[in-house]
Write a protein that holds these residues in place. Sequence first.
Motif, PDB file in Angstrom:
ATOM      1  N   LEU A 453      43.072  78.830  13.391  1.00 57.79           N
ATOM      2  CA  LEU A 453      42.020  79.250  14.309  1.00 57.79           C
ATOM      3  C   LEU A 453      42.502  79.190  15.756  1.00 57.79           C
ATOM      4  CD1 LEU A 453      39.064  80.017  14.834  1.00 57.79           C
ATOM      5  CD2 LEU A 453      38.492  77.582  14.691  1.00 57.79           C
ATOM      6  N   GLU A 454      43.413  78.282  16.052  1.00 58.30           N
ATOM      7  CA  GLU A 454      43.931  78.166  17.405  1.00 58.30           C
ATOM      8  C   GLU A 454      44.557  79.476  17.889  1.00 58.30           C
ATOM      9  OE1 GLU A 454      46.151  74.613  19.523  1.00 58.30           O
ATOM     10  OE2 GLU A 454      47.564  75.777  18.302  1.00 58.30           O
ATOM     11  N   ALA A 455      45.237  80.220  16.979  1.00 60.97           N
ATOM     12  CA  ALA A 455      45.849  81.486  17.384  1.00 60.97           C
ATOM     13  C   ALA A 455      44.790  82.484  17.831  1.00 60.97           C
ATOM     14  CB  ALA A 455      46.674  82.049  16.227  1.00 60.97           C
ATOM     15  N   LEU A 456      43.645  82.492  17.136  1.00 62.34           N
ATOM     16  CA  LEU A 456      42.550  83.368  17.566  1.00 62.34           C
ATOM     17  C   LEU A 456      41.938  82.878  18.875  1.00 62.34           C
ATOM     18  CD1 LEU A 456      40.487  84.179  14.333  1.00 62.34           C
ATOM     19  CD2 LEU A 456      41.771  85.784  15.745  1.00 62.34           C
ATOM     20  N   TYR A 457      41.734  81.590  18.977  1.00 61.48           N
ATOM     21  CA  TYR A 457      41.076  81.017  20.153  1.00 61.48           C
ATOM     22  C   TYR A 457      41.893  81.273  21.419  1.00 61.48           C
ATOM     23  CZ  TYR A 457      38.887  77.577  23.226  1.00 61.48           C
ATOM     24  OH  TYR A 457      38.252  76.958  24.282  1.00 61.48           O
ATOM     25  N   LEU A 458      43.212  81.140  21.322  1.00 65.91           N
ATOM     26  CA  LEU A 458      44.066  81.325  22.495  1.00 65.91           C
ATOM     27  C   LEU A 458      44.483  82.773  22.695  1.00 65.91           C
ATOM     28  CD1 LEU A 458      46.397  78.204  22.149  1.00 65.91           C
ATOM     29  CD2 LEU A 458      44.359  78.454  23.565  1.00 65.91           C
ATOM     30  N   GLY A 459      44.252  83.624  21.697  1.00 59.02           N
ATOM     31  CA  GLY A 459      44.693  85.003  21.761  1.00 59.02           C
ATOM     32  C   GLY A 459      43.679  85.912  22.430  1.00 59.02           C
ATOM     33  N   ALA A 460      43.838  87.205  22.137  1.00 57.66           N
ATOM     34  CA  ALA A 460      43.019  88.209  22.825  1.00 57.66           C
ATOM     35  C   ALA A 460      41.631  88.357  22.222  1.00 57.66           C
ATOM     36  CB  ALA A 460      43.743  89.564  22.790  1.00 57.66           C
ATOM     37  N   ASP A 461      41.444  87.820  21.012  1.00 55.92           N
ATOM     38  CA  ASP A 461      40.177  88.067  20.317  1.00 55.92           C
ATOM     39  C   ASP A 461      39.331  86.798  20.275  1.00 55.92           C
ATOM     40  OD1 ASP A 461      38.182  89.251  18.899  1.00 55.92           O
ATOM     41  OD2 ASP A 461      39.305  89.470  17.032  1.00 55.92           O
ATOM     42  N   PHE A 462      38.938  86.293  21.435  1.00 56.41           N
ATOM     43  CA  PHE A 462      38.119  85.088  21.482  1.00 56.41           C
ATOM     44  C   PHE A 462      36.770  85.258  20.788  1.00 56.41           C
ATOM     45  CE2 PHE A 462      34.797  82.634  23.768  1.00 56.41           C
ATOM     46  CZ  PHE A 462      35.132  81.383  23.288  1.00 56.41           C
ATOM     47  N   PRO A 463      36.102  86.429  20.883  1.00 55.09           N
ATOM     48  CA  PRO A 463      34.829  86.563  20.160  1.00 55.09           C
ATOM     49  C   PRO A 463      34.965  86.300  18.666  1.00 55.09           C
ATOM     50  CG  PRO A 463      35.024  88.295  21.792  1.00 55.09           C
ATOM     51  CD  PRO A 463      36.349  87.595  21.764  1.00 55.09           C
ATOM     52  N   SER A 464      36.087  86.757  18.070  1.00 57.86           N
ATOM     53  CA  SER A 464      36.294  86.488  16.642  1.00 57.86           C
ATOM     54  C   SER A 464      36.483  85.005  16.394  1.00 57.86           C
ATOM     55  CB  SER A 464      37.499  87.275  16.121  1.00 57.86           C
ATOM     56  OG  SER A 464      37.235  88.656  16.123  1.00 57.86           O
ATOM     57  N   ALA A 465      37.172  84.333  17.321  1.00 58.60           N
ATOM     58  CA  ALA A 465      37.364  82.888  17.171  1.00 58.60           C
ATOM     59  C   ALA A 465      36.030  82.163  17.230  1.00 58.60           C
ATOM     60  CB  ALA A 465      38.298  82.379  18.264  1.00 58.60           C
ATOM     61  N   LEU A 466      35.179  82.535  18.187  1.00 58.07           N
ATOM     62  CA  LEU A 466      33.879  81.886  18.310  1.00 58.07           C
ATOM     63  C   LEU A 466      33.021  82.168  17.077  1.00 58.07           C
ATOM     64  CD1 LEU A 466      32.547  80.071  20.397  1.00 58.07           C
ATOM     65  CD2 LEU A 466      31.439  82.102  21.367  1.00 58.07           C
ATOM     66  N   ALA A 467      33.132  83.393  16.561  1.00 56.53           N
ATOM     67  CA  ALA A 467      32.388  83.730  15.342  1.00 56.53           C
ATOM     68  C   ALA A 467      32.892  82.906  14.158  1.00 56.53           C
ATOM     69  CB  ALA A 467      32.512  85.224  15.052  1.00 56.53           C
ATOM     70  N   ALA A 468      34.214  82.685  14.077  1.00 59.06           N
ATOM     71  CA  ALA A 468      34.778  81.887  12.981  1.00 59.06           C
ATOM     72  C   ALA A 468      34.321  80.439  13.081  1.00 59.06           C
ATOM     73  CB  ALA A 468      36.301  81.970  13.005  1.00 59.06           C
ATOM     74  N   ILE A 469      34.250  79.904  14.317  1.00 60.57           N
ATOM     75  CA  ILE A 469      33.755  78.538  14.497  1.00 60.57           C
ATOM     76  C   ILE A 469      32.298  78.443  14.052  1.00 60.57           C
ATOM     77  CG2 ILE A 469      33.160  76.816  16.245  1.00 60.57           C
ATOM     78  CD1 ILE A 469      35.669  77.826  17.792  1.00 60.57           C
ATOM     79  N   HIS A 470      31.503  79.416  14.449  1.00 56.62           N
ATOM     80  CA  HIS A 470      30.092  79.432  14.051  1.00 56.62           C
ATOM     81  C   HIS A 470      29.969  79.509  12.531  1.00 56.62           C
ATOM     82  CE1 HIS A 470      25.954  80.925  13.576  1.00 56.62           C
ATOM     83  NE2 HIS A 470      25.716  80.380  14.761  1.00 56.62           N
ATOM     84  N   GLN A 471      30.793  80.369  11.904  1.00 56.44           N
ATOM     85  CA  GLN A 471      30.754  80.523  10.443  1.00 56.44           C
ATOM     86  C   GLN A 471      31.167  79.227   9.750  1.00 56.44           C
ATOM     87  OE1 GLN A 471      29.588  82.827   8.683  1.00 56.44           O
ATOM     88  NE2 GLN A 471      30.625  82.975   6.710  1.00 56.44           N
ATOM     89  N   THR A 472      32.170  78.552  10.296  1.00 52.69           N
ATOM     90  CA  THR A 472      32.643  77.299   9.699  1.00 52.69           C
ATOM     91  C   THR A 472      31.558  76.229   9.731  1.00 52.69           C
ATOM     92  OG1 THR A 472      34.920  77.788  10.364  1.00 52.69           O
ATOM     93  CG2 THR A 472      34.408  75.498   9.837  1.00 52.69           C
ATOM     94  N   LEU A 473      30.879  76.118  10.871  1.00 48.68           N
ATOM     95  CA  LEU A 473      29.903  75.043  11.046  1.00 48.68           C
ATOM     96  C   LEU A 473      28.554  75.341  10.412  1.00 48.68           C
ATOM     97  CD1 LEU A 473      30.681  74.108  14.768  1.00 48.68           C
ATOM     98  CD2 LEU A 473      31.426  72.916  12.700  1.00 48.68           C
ATOM     99  N   THR A 474      28.227  76.619  10.215  1.00 51.18           N
ATOM    100  CA  THR A 474      26.902  76.954   9.676  1.00 51.18           C
ATOM    101  C   THR A 474      26.931  77.397   8.226  1.00 51.18           C
ATOM    102  OG1 THR A 474      27.085  79.255  10.442  1.00 51.18           O
ATOM    103  CG2 THR A 474      26.068  77.660  11.941  1.00 51.18           C
ATOM    104  N   ASN A 475      28.095  77.825   7.742  1.00 50.87           N
ATOM    105  CA  ASN A 475      28.151  78.354   6.384  1.00 50.87           C
ATOM    106  C   ASN A 475      29.173  77.605   5.534  1.00 50.87           C
ATOM    107  OD1 ASN A 475      28.055  79.869   4.072  1.00 50.87           O
ATOM    108  ND2 ASN A 475      28.847  81.744   4.961  1.00 50.87           N
ATOM    109  N   VAL A 476      30.435  77.649   5.949  1.00 51.34           N
ATOM    110  CA  VAL A 476      31.500  77.072   5.121  1.00 51.34           C
ATOM    111  C   VAL A 476      31.241  75.600   4.818  1.00 51.34           C
ATOM    112  CG1 VAL A 476      33.961  76.535   5.051  1.00 51.34           C
ATOM    113  CG2 VAL A 476      33.200  78.741   5.948  1.00 51.34           C
ATOM    114  N   LEU A 477      30.931  74.827   5.856  1.00 51.22           N
ATOM    115  CA  LEU A 477      30.728  73.392   5.671  1.00 51.22           C
ATOM    116  C   LEU A 477      29.254  73.009   5.553  1.00 51.22           C
ATOM    117  CD1 LEU A 477      33.468  71.993   8.082  1.00 51.22           C
ATOM    118  CD2 LEU A 477      33.597  72.421   5.630  1.00 51.22           C
ATOM    119  N   ASN A 478      28.404  74.021   5.395  1.00 46.68           N
ATOM    120  CA  ASN A 478      26.973  73.728   5.250  1.00 46.68           C
ATOM    121  C   ASN A 478      26.653  72.888   4.011  1.00 46.68           C
ATOM    122  OD1 ASN A 478      24.210  74.178   6.274  1.00 46.68           O
ATOM    123  ND2 ASN A 478      23.936  75.219   4.300  1.00 46.68           N
ATOM    124  N   PRO A 479      27.409  73.009   2.894  1.00 45.43           N
ATOM    125  CA  PRO A 479      27.128  72.101   1.764  1.00 45.43           C
ATOM    126  C   PRO A 479      27.242  70.631   2.135  1.00 45.43           C
ATOM    127  CG  PRO A 479      28.470  73.940   1.030  1.00 45.43           C
ATOM    128  CD  PRO A 479      28.400  74.039   2.527  1.00 45.43           C
TER     129      PRO A 479
END
Length: 715
Positions: A453-479
């Motif tokens: 995720l760090e490559a996305l966060y530091l790269g040109a596609d920060f919106p995708s990184a923020l979306a991945a963080i949101h997905q991780t915290l609300t969906n992936v680890l929601n169980p």
Amino acid sequence: MTLHLQHDRNRLVFSGRLDATGARELDAWLAGADAVPAVWDLSGLVFLSSAGIRSLLTLDRRLRAGGRRAQVVVPAGSLVADILELAGLAAQWDIHAEAAAAHRHALPVTSGGLSRTASGRSYRIMPARGRGRVTTLAAAPEGRPLLVRFDELGVAFGRGGFSAGSAADEPEHGDLFSTGHTVLIRGAGGLTDFFETTAPAATFARVETAVRLETDAGERWDAEGAVAWSGLCADLAARAAATGAATWAAGIAGESAGRPTVLAVFAAVGQSPRSLALRADGPAGAAAGGSWAEAATAVAQAGNPELFQPDEATELTAVRAWFLADPEVVDGAAQRLVIAAPEPLPEAWERIVRATFTDEARVQLRRLTGGFMAATFAAATVDRQGRRTLPTVLKISPRAVTAREEAAHRQYVRPFILNNATVLIGQAAQGEFAGLRYNFLGITGSDSQLQPLEALYLGADFPSALAAIHQTLTNVLNPWYGQAAVSTVRPFADHDPRGLFTQLPQAAQETLGISPDAPRFACAPLGRDLPNPYYFLLHRWDGLLAHTQAWAACITHGDLNFNNVLVDERGNIYVIDFSETRIRNVAADFARLEAIALLQHPRISAPGDRDRILEVIAGSLRGPVWTMPAAAVADEPLLQRAVALATAVRGLAATRVADPAHEAAYLLPLLEWSMPIVAFRQIEPERKELAAWASGLILERILTTLGLPLPGAGP
């Protein structure tokens, strides 16, 4: 059951039921038989019981005593085929669907006559069933000996040792003999040492040269009476020359000096053979076996094993040789796993890689993280047919960390988040390190590209990184997070930074000059003193380990950072590294991400950078914790991203924390991950100073929120 002997007693045909009654008939026939056919046609059987299997095993022992192997005819998919498979006999016998194939693989019954060689010595010779194979291994000239697994060596002989040096500088290096489970070394002192293992795929020897012999398909020679080693070698060499072979090899079993002995030999025709012998204490016949490997194993496991070089005076009795004329000669170096890594691997790590990737021809390791406790690699692999296989991840860490991760994976990951986490498919340990190999259920092709995720966060596609963080915290680890429940927790015990960083007060003094004995320290940019977090850690933290709070708790990752979340080209998310996973305060993982974003990534090289970040942090602690005030950071993109991330994770954490008044539930893990930055290697002094000030501000807000006294304001 009806029993028939056909085709000049080379085939035994069964029909009917081989049950208890049929087994008695078979046993009675065997008792009067002078020869056992190698081909057993079971295609006419309609039933096979355990009693029948026991009689077949008796038949098999009789056949093997003559150096032959059963060729069994049984239709694929039949009841009898299933029974043999369940009994484990399908691997012990050669199974054929047609009788013609069985006959092609069967050795004819011999008349028991002797073959006399030109030397006058006599042998009973069973014909070969195939060429057999010899695999050679050799380290590069002037190079280190090869690191070779015991199972790769198999039954082999050569030179090597157990350490990384060579015979020139390591006295324990010398003659080497391997059975695949035991490796024996005769060092410079002439003594034979050995190492025996039940895990040959994870145990290694250092090999300078070696020859692996697979001789069971070759001719079998049984010598009549005693024979000198030189005479036996001469007879085998003459046999090879007569067949036009370029090379020959043999595994030999017998006795020398009254002790069970096995010998290995390999030679080019016309040249002196390379050989090595192993003998040990044991009863007569201890080296006899149905195969060369069985004989070698029996002697290696006997008492007082001794390696020696046979000479002309060596006399052998009860000799049985498995002889290969013109065997297939394979370059073992070309068969070994090729490891491509971004930097040379420590030997323990190389051992872990070789013990983990046992079925691959090549592995390309790409460093994903170089964390404090572990190194994580993306592994692109190619199989032995040159086909790319699914990518995996290899994590190497100290044994204790690996053990915690395995336990957490079993208890907390597999039952809850399997589809977005990992499957353990291999593991190995060497020295103080252990490795875990993961694959991912969402990966469907060998071209899949995993990136942290760090490559996305530091790269040109920060919106995708923020979306991945949101997905991780609300969906992936929601169980995990979705099952948070108010529980009695010990927050200062759960968020003690000394679990990973044991010397933080000393590090603060050495790197920043902050005395751990001073309750407060100066923060020049803010123009005031702050509570000293390193004083608090040294003098006050232990007194709060038993302090309890009624906070929402659940399973948490424990080290959720930008390198422990992987993203593929389709946006699929995979969480790794569960060594710190356990039940704790639900806000812990959310706060961990903010600490990284605000303190580790923003620019700190330009004038005013450090003070601007500090003001953002101070502003975030003045009002309600669950919101992040807007900040003027337009000229620094990474600080903009950090503010956006902190705004998002604080808002998400607020939905998980049971009571908005439980602000310390977010702040305490934020402190846990801010204080250790003073001990991080390759971190600028200015950033360490920023982290110390931020820790003082966070500590001040925590203690005020919990109603605990501030350092310097009383006990």
